[in-house]
Design a protein around this motif. Sequence first.
Motif, PDB file in Angstrom:
ATOM      1  N   ALA A  92       0.834  -1.202   0.000  1.00 20.92           N
ATOM      2  CA  ALA A  92       0.000   0.000   0.000  1.00 20.92           C
ATOM      3  C   ALA A  92       0.875   1.261   0.000  1.00 20.92           C
ATOM      4  O   ALA A  92       0.550   2.265  -0.646  1.00 20.92           O
ATOM      5  N   LEU A  93       1.979   1.187   0.727  1.00 20.64           N
ATOM      6  CA  LEU A  93       2.873   2.328   0.815  1.00 20.64           C
ATOM      7  C   LEU A  93       3.493   2.614  -0.567  1.00 20.64           C
ATOM      8  O   LEU A  93       3.549   3.769  -1.015  1.00 20.64           O
ATOM      9  N   MET A  94       3.950   1.548  -1.228  1.00 23.37           N
ATOM     10  CA  MET A  94       4.569   1.722  -2.541  1.00 23.37           C
ATOM     11  C   MET A  94       3.545   2.225  -3.556  1.00 23.37           C
ATOM     12  O   MET A  94       3.853   3.060  -4.415  1.00 23.37           O
ATOM     13  N   ALA A  95       2.317   1.731  -3.413  1.00 26.77           N
ATOM     14  CA  ALA A  95       1.255   2.177  -4.323  1.00 26.77           C
ATOM     15  C   ALA A  95       0.979   3.653  -4.117  1.00 26.77           C
ATOM     16  O   ALA A  95       0.771   4.407  -5.093  1.00 26.77           O
ATOM     17  N   ALA A  96       0.993   4.093  -2.864  1.00 26.39           N
ATOM     18  CA  ALA A  96       0.735   5.500  -2.558  1.00 26.39           C
ATOM     19  C   ALA A  96       1.816   6.381  -3.170  1.00 26.39           C
ATOM     20  O   ALA A  96       1.536   7.452  -3.737  1.00 26.39           O
ATOM     21  N   ILE A  97       3.076   5.916  -3.048  1.00 26.11           N
ATOM     22  CA  ILE A  97       4.195   6.694  -3.595  1.00 26.11           C
ATOM     23  C   ILE A  97       4.109   6.723  -5.126  1.00 26.11           C
ATOM     24  O   ILE A  97       4.303   7.760  -5.756  1.00 26.11           O
ATOM     25  N   GLN A  98       3.773   5.582  -5.685  1.00 25.16           N
ATOM     26  CA  GLN A  98       3.645   5.475  -7.139  1.00 25.16           C
ATOM     27  C   GLN A  98       2.576   6.441  -7.648  1.00 25.16           C
ATOM     28  O   GLN A  98       2.781   7.164  -8.623  1.00 25.16           O
ATOM     29  N   SER A  99       1.484   6.442  -6.919  1.00 28.21           N
ATOM     30  CA  SER A  99       0.367   7.292  -7.299  1.00 28.21           C
ATOM     31  C   SER A  99       0.760   8.772  -7.218  1.00 28.21           C
ATOM     32  O   SER A  99       0.405   9.572  -8.093  1.00 28.21           O
ATOM     33  N   ALA A 100       1.548   9.121  -6.203  1.00 27.77           N
ATOM     34  CA  ALA A 100       1.997  10.511  -6.052  1.00 27.77           C
ATOM     35  C   ALA A 100       2.951  10.875  -7.198  1.00 27.77           C
ATOM     36  O   ALA A 100       2.927  11.990  -7.718  1.00 27.77           O
ATOM     37  N   ARG A 101       3.765   9.930  -7.552  1.00 27.11           N
ATOM     38  CA  ARG A 101       4.764  10.160  -8.593  1.00 27.11           C
ATOM     39  C   ARG A 101       4.084  10.391  -9.946  1.00 27.11           C
ATOM     40  O   ARG A 101       4.528  11.220 -10.741  1.00 27.11           O
TER      41      ARG A 101
END
Lengths: 572, 200
Positions: free
Chosen positions: B188-197
């Motif tokens: 979930a954390l990586m997905a959140a960062i990906q989404s922000a990127r």
Amino acid sequence: MYLKTVLRWISCLRPMKHRHSLLAILCGLLLLAGAAFGQESAFERLSPKAQPLSPEAAFDVRTEQQGKNLVVTMDIEKGYYLYSDRLSLTSDGTPVARLDATRTQTKQDPNFGQVEIWHDHARVVFGPVTGQVRLVWQGCEEAGLCYPPQSRNLTIDADGLVASLAQAGGRVWVILAFFGFGLALSLTPCVLPMVPIVAGMIGAQTSKTSPARGFGLAAIYVLAMALAFSLIGAVAAISGANLQIILQTPWAVGTMVALFVLLALSSFGVFELSLPQQITARIGKIAPKPGHPARAALLGFSSALIIGPCVTAPLAGALVYIAQSGDLVLGLAALFALGLGQGMPLLAVGLFGATILPRMGPWAIVVNRSMGVLFLALAIWLCARILSAPMILALWSALFVGLGGAMLGRARLGNALGAIALVIGCTQAVGAALGADDPLRPLEPLRASRTPEQPSHKEAFRPVASLADYHSALATGQPTLLYVTADWCTSCRSIDRHVLSDPLIKDALKDWQTLMLDVSQINPERQTMMDALGVVGPPTMIFTQGGQNERLLGEISLRDMQAQLKTAHASQ
Amino acid sequence: MIARRNFLIIASAALAAPSGSYADPLAPDMVFHDPDAPALGHPQGDVTLVEFFDYQCPYCKRNHPVVEEVMAQDPGLRLVMKDWPVFGPVSRRASQLVLGAHEGGGYETALNALMATQARLSNQQVDKALKDAGIQVGAAERNYENASKKIDALLVRNDTQATGLGFFGTPGFVAGRTLYPGALDRKALMAAIQSARSGR
């Protein structure tokens, strides 16, 4: 939300007002527009489904005041928990003791050691405390979120009637309410004995009394009574002494008895006829002439002793309020209003009594003599507080025999009434000899010895020896009724006869352990118990069930008791 | 009556707020680039992850190794750990000491030392954990006192941001323009960062 918007607008506007006023206005407009479209923030939240609950929704915390304790009930959503050690109640920053709490679960976490928590539902009792308090709680969501502490400021009312009335409508409301309570109480057995006193006071006059004068005398009487009533109550509350102790000491009762006997003798015309002039004059000073305002005041003042020992909910409320709050003025005013209310029907007696009661001719003498008999009856009634029951029966016997003897040979009606009085007197004498304890059932011992009946309520009530005894009884967890009673408590007798002997009540009390605290004779142990339980006097009933207790005070009716047992049953 | 008084206090506080860059703590720039908030990871990273946390919050601590791991594997990530002490005075002091240690250059060591502790903390346990990690507690304390105005203002700002953004508790993550309440696992954390990127 509106406030937040305004604040943001202000904080946005202010720093720029000199240099970029146009920008500032734009900024403000943008913010207002944002607010209008419901856009609180530049950030977006996840859908509500993916969000943890708000702390208000996760933890439903309710508080209820019980006496001076605060009961905190917490309903916790599934998947959430509260920390036991982060629930606190503080008063001025000082923690308030926990009296009772739902057992906690130990949350064992290999990484984080152990914490005590509550799931689902918890109930904690804090106390005792009054005034401003702050309740703080904190919990987490199992899935991984911990809330900041939530808090609520509460006011714990000073316990009881006066404080809650004062909170509801101020001091005037307290006084009005107590006047109303007094009116409601004015026709109870506690107050009725005063009716003949006032009637006698008015009727026993030799000169003609106008209704105005009758009313005036009654008003003086009532004012004096209410004043004495409030003073006695205040002294009792401040000194922490029990009202009963003050009013049941033999010398207090003895003084009253002596006063009533003097009044009786005066009504019989003893001072005018048979005693030497000197003595007459002297006693005449002590016992002012009928119809004299001073006599009305004296009678009123001492009559307060009659209603004083009748414990009623408002009286107890006012006494507890004075003792706890130290607010003497309001406590006194409440008691005074209560006394005035109780005296209201007496004013009617004063007003109309003067017109109804004859003042001239032989009938005036009859009325006068009858009042004398009533005064003697009152004296005996008062004696019941300090003398044994058979002694009281003997005194009643003497009164009735004397009355019968005096009436015989005076016209036909006198003969008939005299004969009746003689029979009653003799029955009382027999009762006294048999050791009966109820003047209304003087021959009870005869019946009891022949047919062993089912145990009376008094035997069903086990006397408690001490506070420890009572607490160990409560510890069994069985529903418990403690009945505080006394021989001299007239309301208690009425409860015994009409409430506790009722088959329905007996049946409803089957599952209860019934205890009795008899305070006929006050000793330090009993006094300690009454203080610890916050009992002002008999009659008081304390119903304890499931850790909660409720009480009934004063003239408890069959209906009160039924309702109480019904609610107790429902909560079982 | 009370509401009005509170309003006046809040209003006067708002009027007396320092001027300039701290004007709106809820502005995205202040959330991601508060000049007084120390940052970890790549200082000029292309994406910033913000976490509101408490040193006694069990989920923050359990989640922290995941956050560290993700940061270690993502050279472009900038991480801002925002102290939001919700567990009382001990948490507050822990935050002050770690931010004090930051003044002396020991921020990451101090932060990780306290995040690795177990369960509830006492002041003594905080001191011991810091000392064991090689932080001089006395020096950190002095640094905090010297910079207390700045540090306490930062803590107030963090609190304003966390509550203003609508976080109910700790931990709370911000990435891009999205708010993520509660602990996040690795995925979930990586997905959140990906989404922000990807600019969402």
